[in-house]
Scaffold this motif. Structure first.
Motif, mmCIF file in Angstrom:
data_model
loop_
_atom_site.group_PDB
_atom_site.id
_atom_site.type_symbol
_atom_site.label_atom_id
_atom_site.label_comp_id
_atom_site.label_asym_id
_atom_site.label_seq_id
_atom_site.Cartn_x
_atom_site.Cartn_y
_atom_site.Cartn_z
ATOM 1 N N THR A 255 4.791 2.661 -3.055
ATOM 2 C CA THR A 255 4.178 1.494 -2.430
ATOM 3 C C THR A 255 5.153 0.869 -1.438
ATOM 4 N N VAL B 205 -4.352 2.853 5.961
ATOM 5 C CA VAL B 205 -4.462 1.402 5.774
ATOM 6 C C VAL B 205 -3.254 0.707 6.391
ATOM 7 N N ASP C 267 -1.094 3.911 1.307
ATOM 8 C CA ASP C 267 -2.096 4.613 2.115
ATOM 9 C C ASP C 267 -1.697 4.516 3.593
ATOM 10 N N THR D 107 0.822 -1.208 0.000
ATOM 11 C CA THR D 107 0.000 0.000 0.000
ATOM 12 C C THR D 107 0.855 1.256 0.000
#
Length: 317
Positions: free
Chosen positions: A199, A152, A149, A147
């Protein structure tokens, strides 16, 4: 060069490849070594022709040459990347053309055994696909999140021991010196908006009692148990304190490893496992061109012989 040579594609200083080349020399198997990323322009001359007779022509390295149609095997180890000499547009063009030309010819050798094919290696370096394939063939895989984010990532890492590790082992330097980015425990409070920049791979930490590196050559599997000091997350960060011993590979794991290599079209893989107290082998990753030479001595594993056998026998293997 008489006979059917083995091509070795690797950087100029590669002690691991040196072991294999010495064994092939001992067997009187002709070997031609080159570093595609640095030897052209330079000591490499390529003259490859494609037509009704397929691929013909020659590859010359210094004063030695190999007929392209007679190469028995290519050992694609760790060649240097094709980098432009400068940022000049002409230099960038030349580097790209050499990569596609010389690299394309080396990927198209007829009746050649690849250990392993460069394009297969490139595909297998993607860890997300590795995890998917390993799980499909029955290997236990830790819960993993990829991820960019931060919210998250914080949610995933809260309430469970979690590690971060890079998705690719690219060259990395600190103060001009080579360095490694090791797997490390993640504290959720340290996750901030910098995560949005790229990422990241977060993975549930396996409560391991030791590690295993499994080196697969063709259909042979060589496993070494690796013990690190207590508290060490990534054994690669503590080489001087490690101990090794050869260990058998469970049949179910061995079958899965061979299926894994077949799926990616590989003839070689260096697999890392975390083994728990109940004997479960948890798949962590596969390096399709991983290191193994130090294990041969430390754990008495005949890996050089296995690789030389495969290269010597070529496509008949």
């Amino acid at each position: 060069m008489n006979g059917h040579p083995v091509l070795v594609s690797t950087e100029h200083e590669d002690p691991t490849a040196d072991l294999v080349i010495a064994e092939l020399n001992r067997r009187r198997v002709p070997v031609l070594r080159l570093d595609p990323g640095k030897d052209l322009p330079g000591i490499v001359t390529l003259a490859a022709r494609f037509g009704a007779d397929g691929l013909t022509g020659a590859l010359r390295v210094g004063d030695r040459a190999a007929e392209l149609g007679k190469v028995r095997a290519l050992y694609h180890r760790r060649p240097s990347p094709h980098l432009p000499a400068t940022e000049d547009q002409a230099d960038r063009f030349s580097a790209h053309e050499t990569r596609r030309g010389l690299g394309g010819v080396l990927a198209a050798l007829p009746d050649c055994l690849y250990l392993s094919h460069p394009q297969a290696i490139a595909r297998a370096e993607y860890k997300p696909e590795q995890l998917s394939v390993a799980a499909r063939f029955g290997l236990p895989v830790p819960e993993t999140l990829i991820t960019n984010d931060p919210a998250v990532a914080r949610s995933f890492t809260s309430g469970r021991p979690t590690i971060y590790k890079p998705l690719h082992a690219a060259p990395y330097h600190v103060g001009g010196e080579p360095a490694g980015i090791w797997a490390a425990v993640v504290d959720p409070v340290d996750i901030d908006n910098q995560v949005t920049g790229c990422t990241h791979l977060f993975q549930e930490q396996v409560p391991k009692v030791f590690d295993v590196r499994a080196v697969v050559v063709g259909d042979q599997v060589f496993c070494s148990l690796i013990r690190a000091p207590e508290g060490v997350v990534d054994w690669r960060s503590a080489y001087r304190y490690l101990t090794y011993e050869a260990i058998g590979c469970p049949d179910s794991v061995r079958s899965a490893l061979l299926l894994f290599l077949s799926e990616f079209g590989l003839k070689f893989g260096a697999f890392d496992f975390a083994v728990t107290a109940d004997g479960e082998w948890w798949f962590l990753e596969c390096n399709p061109n991983g290191q193994w030479a130090w294990l041969e001595h430390a754990a008495q594993l005949p890996i050089t012989t296995a690789i030389a056998d495969l290269l010597e026998n070529g496509e008949s293997a």
